[in-house]
Design an enzyme around this catalytic site. Structure first.
Site, PDB file in Angstrom:
ATOM      1  N   ARG A   1      -0.504  -6.624  13.519  1.00 49.19           N
ATOM      2  CA  ARG A   1      -1.744  -5.857  13.383  1.00 49.19           C
ATOM      3  C   ARG A   1      -2.883  -7.006  13.072  1.00 49.19           C
ATOM      4  O   ARG A   1      -4.100  -6.659  13.675  1.00 49.19           O
ATOM      5  CB  ARG A   1      -1.873  -4.847  12.434  1.00 49.19           C
ATOM      6  CG  ARG A   1      -1.073  -3.623  13.097  1.00 49.19           C
ATOM      7  CD  ARG A   1      -0.607  -2.595  11.848  1.00 49.19           C
ATOM      8  NE  ARG A   1      -1.588  -2.097  11.081  1.00 49.19           N
ATOM      9  CZ  ARG A   1      -1.432  -1.817   9.648  1.00 49.19           C
ATOM     10  NH1 ARG A   1      -0.402  -2.017   9.250  1.00 49.19           N
ATOM     11  NH2 ARG A   1      -2.592  -1.130   9.117  1.00 49.19           N
TER      12      ARG A   1
ATOM     13  N   ARG B   1       3.404   3.680   4.946  1.00 48.20           N
ATOM     14  CA  ARG B   1       3.128   3.884   6.375  1.00 48.20           C
ATOM     15  C   ARG B   1       4.061   3.110   7.084  1.00 48.20           C
ATOM     16  O   ARG B   1       4.506   2.006   6.818  1.00 48.20           O
ATOM     17  CB  ARG B   1       1.629   3.322   6.827  1.00 48.20           C
ATOM     18  CG  ARG B   1       0.729   4.498   6.492  1.00 48.20           C
ATOM     19  CD  ARG B   1      -0.878   3.875   6.622  1.00 48.20           C
ATOM     20  NE  ARG B   1      -1.119   3.163   7.735  1.00 48.20           N
ATOM     21  CZ  ARG B   1      -2.342   2.424   7.973  1.00 48.20           C
ATOM     22  NH1 ARG B   1      -3.185   2.871   7.239  1.00 48.20           N
ATOM     23  NH2 ARG B   1      -2.332   1.610   9.052  1.00 48.20           N
TER      24      ARG B   1
ATOM     25  N   ARG C   1       1.023  -1.267   0.109  1.00 46.09           N
ATOM     26  CA  ARG C   1       0.122  -0.204   0.034  1.00 46.09           C
ATOM     27  C   ARG C   1       0.936   1.111   0.076  1.00 46.09           C
ATOM     28  O   ARG C   1       1.887   1.395   0.743  1.00 46.09           O
ATOM     29  CB  ARG C   1      -0.972   0.000   1.206  1.00 46.09           C
ATOM     30  CG  ARG C   1      -1.504   1.219   1.484  1.00 46.09           C
ATOM     31  CD  ARG C   1      -2.585   1.311   2.474  1.00 46.09           C
ATOM     32  NE  ARG C   1      -2.348   0.518   3.784  1.00 46.09           N
ATOM     33  CZ  ARG C   1      -3.183   0.342   4.569  1.00 46.09           C
ATOM     34  NH1 ARG C   1      -4.437   0.518   4.480  1.00 46.09           N
ATOM     35  NH2 ARG C   1      -2.918  -0.496   5.690  1.00 46.09           N
TER      36      ARG C   1
HETATM   37  P1  ADP Z   1      -6.121  -0.008   8.585  1.00 42.64           P
HETATM   38  O1  ADP Z   1      -6.785   0.672   7.983  1.00 42.64           O
HETATM   39  O2  ADP Z   1      -4.756  -0.623   8.223  1.00 42.64           O
HETATM   40  O3  ADP Z   1      -6.751  -1.102   9.356  1.00 42.64           O
HETATM   41  P2  ADP Z   1      -5.863   2.009  10.585  1.00 42.64           P
HETATM   42  O4  ADP Z   1      -5.454   3.140   9.772  1.00 42.64           O
HETATM   43  O5  ADP Z   1      -7.452   1.974  10.810  1.00 42.64           O
HETATM   44  O6  ADP Z   1      -5.244   0.743  10.150  1.00 42.64           O
HETATM   45  O7  ADP Z   1      -5.244   2.268  11.980  1.00 42.64           O
HETATM   46  C1  ADP Z   1      -3.945   2.347  12.303  1.00 42.64           C
HETATM   47  C2  ADP Z   1      -3.620   2.161  13.728  1.00 42.64           C
HETATM   48  O8  ADP Z   1      -4.016   3.405  14.423  1.00 42.64           O
HETATM   49  C3  ADP Z   1      -3.948   1.152  14.357  1.00 42.64           C
HETATM   50  O9  ADP Z   1      -3.044   0.163  14.211  1.00 42.64           O
HETATM   51  C4  ADP Z   1      -4.109   1.690  15.791  1.00 42.64           C
HETATM   52  O10 ADP Z   1      -2.802   1.633  16.274  1.00 42.64           O
HETATM   53  C5  ADP Z   1      -4.516   2.816  15.858  1.00 42.64           C
HETATM   54  N1  ADP Z   1      -6.119   2.864  15.746  1.00 42.64           N
HETATM   55  C6  ADP Z   1      -6.794   3.284  14.710  1.00 42.64           C
HETATM   56  N2  ADP Z   1      -8.238   3.151  14.983  1.00 42.64           N
HETATM   57  C7  ADP Z   1      -8.529   2.562  16.316  1.00 42.64           C
HETATM   58  C8  ADP Z   1      -9.171   2.234  17.330  1.00 42.64           C
HETATM   59  N3  ADP Z   1     -10.439   2.297  17.059  1.00 42.64           N
HETATM   60  N4  ADP Z   1      -8.899   1.826  18.586  1.00 42.64           N
HETATM   61  C9  ADP Z   1      -7.579   1.515  18.687  1.00 42.64           C
HETATM   62  N5  ADP Z   1      -6.483   2.053  18.014  1.00 42.64           N
HETATM   63  C10 ADP Z   1      -6.931   2.520  16.827  1.00 42.64           C
HETATM   64  P1  ADP Z   2      -7.767  -0.589   4.707  1.00 45.79           P
HETATM   65  O1  ADP Z   2      -8.441   0.643   4.889  1.00 45.79           O
HETATM   66  O2  ADP Z   2      -8.866  -2.001   5.186  1.00 45.79           O
HETATM   67  O3  ADP Z   2      -6.423  -0.980   5.629  1.00 45.79           O
HETATM   68  P2  ADP Z   2      -7.112  -0.090   2.066  1.00 45.79           P
HETATM   69  O4  ADP Z   2      -8.500   0.380   1.548  1.00 45.79           O
HETATM   70  O5  ADP Z   2      -6.005   1.089   2.579  1.00 45.79           O
HETATM   71  O6  ADP Z   2      -7.217  -0.955   3.407  1.00 45.79           O
HETATM   72  O7  ADP Z   2      -6.477  -1.130   0.947  1.00 45.79           O
HETATM   73  C1  ADP Z   2      -5.115  -1.728   1.304  1.00 45.79           C
HETATM   74  C2  ADP Z   2      -4.441  -1.969   0.010  1.00 45.79           C
HETATM   75  O8  ADP Z   2      -4.994  -2.948  -0.588  1.00 45.79           O
HETATM   76  C3  ADP Z   2      -4.246  -0.596  -0.605  1.00 45.79           C
HETATM   77  O9  ADP Z   2      -2.950  -0.569  -1.307  1.00 45.79           O
HETATM   78  C4  ADP Z   2      -5.424  -0.775  -1.708  1.00 45.79           C
HETATM   79  O10 ADP Z   2      -5.065  -0.265  -3.030  1.00 45.79           O
HETATM   80  C5  ADP Z   2      -5.250  -2.354  -1.998  1.00 45.79           C
HETATM   81  N1  ADP Z   2      -6.862  -2.788  -2.274  1.00 45.79           N
HETATM   82  C6  ADP Z   2      -7.927  -2.379  -1.671  1.00 45.79           C
HETATM   83  N2  ADP Z   2      -8.909  -3.229  -2.089  1.00 45.79           N
HETATM   84  C7  ADP Z   2      -8.621  -4.122  -3.007  1.00 45.79           C
HETATM   85  C8  ADP Z   2      -8.813  -5.192  -3.943  1.00 45.79           C
HETATM   86  N3  ADP Z   2     -10.225  -5.157  -3.930  1.00 45.79           N
HETATM   87  N4  ADP Z   2      -8.151  -5.528  -4.868  1.00 45.79           N
HETATM   88  C9  ADP Z   2      -6.782  -5.430  -4.722  1.00 45.79           C
HETATM   89  N5  ADP Z   2      -6.298  -4.362  -4.097  1.00 45.79           N
HETATM   90  C10 ADP Z   2      -7.064  -3.751  -3.210  1.00 45.79           C
END
Ligand code: ADP
Ligand code: ADP
Length: 209
Positions: free
Chosen positions: A163, A152, A126
């Site tokens: 995670r 990130r 990503r």
């Molecule tokens: P992803 O989209 O990859 O699932 P996020 O961007 O939502 O990850 O979250 C990144 C980090 O921010 C998490 O690993 C955690 O440390 C923190 N975080 C985000 N949302 C929450 C939540 N609802 N509760 C606790 N920690 C959170």
């Molecule tokens: P999350 O918010 O759940 O952590 P993201 O929406 O940021 O996930 O997606 C994680 C990564 O996977 C990004 O690089 C995005 O471009 C890619 N991605 C998201 N959906 C798909 C899909 N359906 N097929 C392939 N790649 C995807």
């Protein structure tokens, strides 16, 4: 429309949230984005920075306070999409209480199901454009040459693995909580972005027409 996106890191919550919030004209509220913004502004305490770097969760009170303040804003009065919140049962209970106090309720909780092997690849490759916030993927959604890419700090293999483990532990309780409330809709998150969007849209149309 008030909805929640639940799913492991890399499941596609942010990607799908962008499409859905444009279609339904509601704000996307991501606790992860808000925490990263606070870090960039220098307002996130050091212990929370460390927690995020290691892939752990920040304390419930921190994210609950963020959500309380953000959902009070004018643009959220007609609905919102919560992306990455709640992640624990206490957060879910706090959200119910908060909405109750305003005479509101959730319409649906969408859980994006994606197998572990795919999550690693999705999260580690990503990249986001610093200026636009657009989400790219080095293999599935290659960025344009002029993008200013950010990788990130927590999108590296060992941290992603942690995670995913943290997610599995916390959803053990969260999904049954929303299942019992009759709000949970599980969606297959495998397939191209458009195919997944179609599944999500179908589920949302069923609750709101
Ligand atoms: P992803 O989209 O990859 O699932 P996020 O961007 O939502 O990850 O979250 C990144 C980090 O921010 C998490 O690993 C955690 O440390 C923190 N975080 C985000 N949302 C929450 C939540 N609802 N509760 C606790 N920690 C959170
Ligand atoms: P999350 O918010 O759940 O952590 P993201 O929406 O940021 O996930 O997606 C994680 C990564 O996977 C990004 O690089 C995005 O471009 C890619 N991605 C998201 N959906 C798909 C899909 N359906 N097929 C392939 N790649 C995807």
């Amino acid at each position: 429309m008030r909805l929640v996106f639940v799913g492991p890191p890399g499941a596609g919550k942010g990607t799908q949230a962008k499409v859905i919030t444009e279609k339904w004209k509601i704000p996307q509220i991501s606790t992860g984005d808000m925490l990263r913004e606070a870090k960039a502004n220098g307002t996130l305490p050091q212990d929370l920075i460390e927690k995020m770097k290691a892939g752990g969760l920040v304390p419930d009170e921190v994210v609950i306070d963020l959500i309380r303040a953000r959902t009070e804003k004018d643009d959220a009065k007609g609905g919102f999409l919560l992306d990455g919140f709640p992640r624990t049962v206490p957060q879910a209970e706090a959200l119910t209480k908060l909405l109750d106090s305003r005479g509101q309720k959730l319409d649906i909780v969408v859980a994006l199901d994606v197998p572990k092997e795919l999550l690693m690849e999705r999260a580690c490759l990503r990249r986001t454009d610093k200026r636009t916030g657009q989400i790219y993927h080095l293999k599935y959604k290659p960025p344009p040459p002029d993008a200013i890419l950010e990788h990130r700090a927590d999108d590296h293999e060992d941290v992603v693995r942690n995670r995913v483990d943290v997610y599995e532990k916390m959803t053990a309780d969260l999904l049954p909580f929303y299942e019992k409330a009759g709000l949970l809709k599980r969606i297959d998150g495998v397939g191209d972005v458009e195919a997944v969007t179609q599944r999500v849209v179908r589920a949302l149309e069923q609750v709101r027409g």
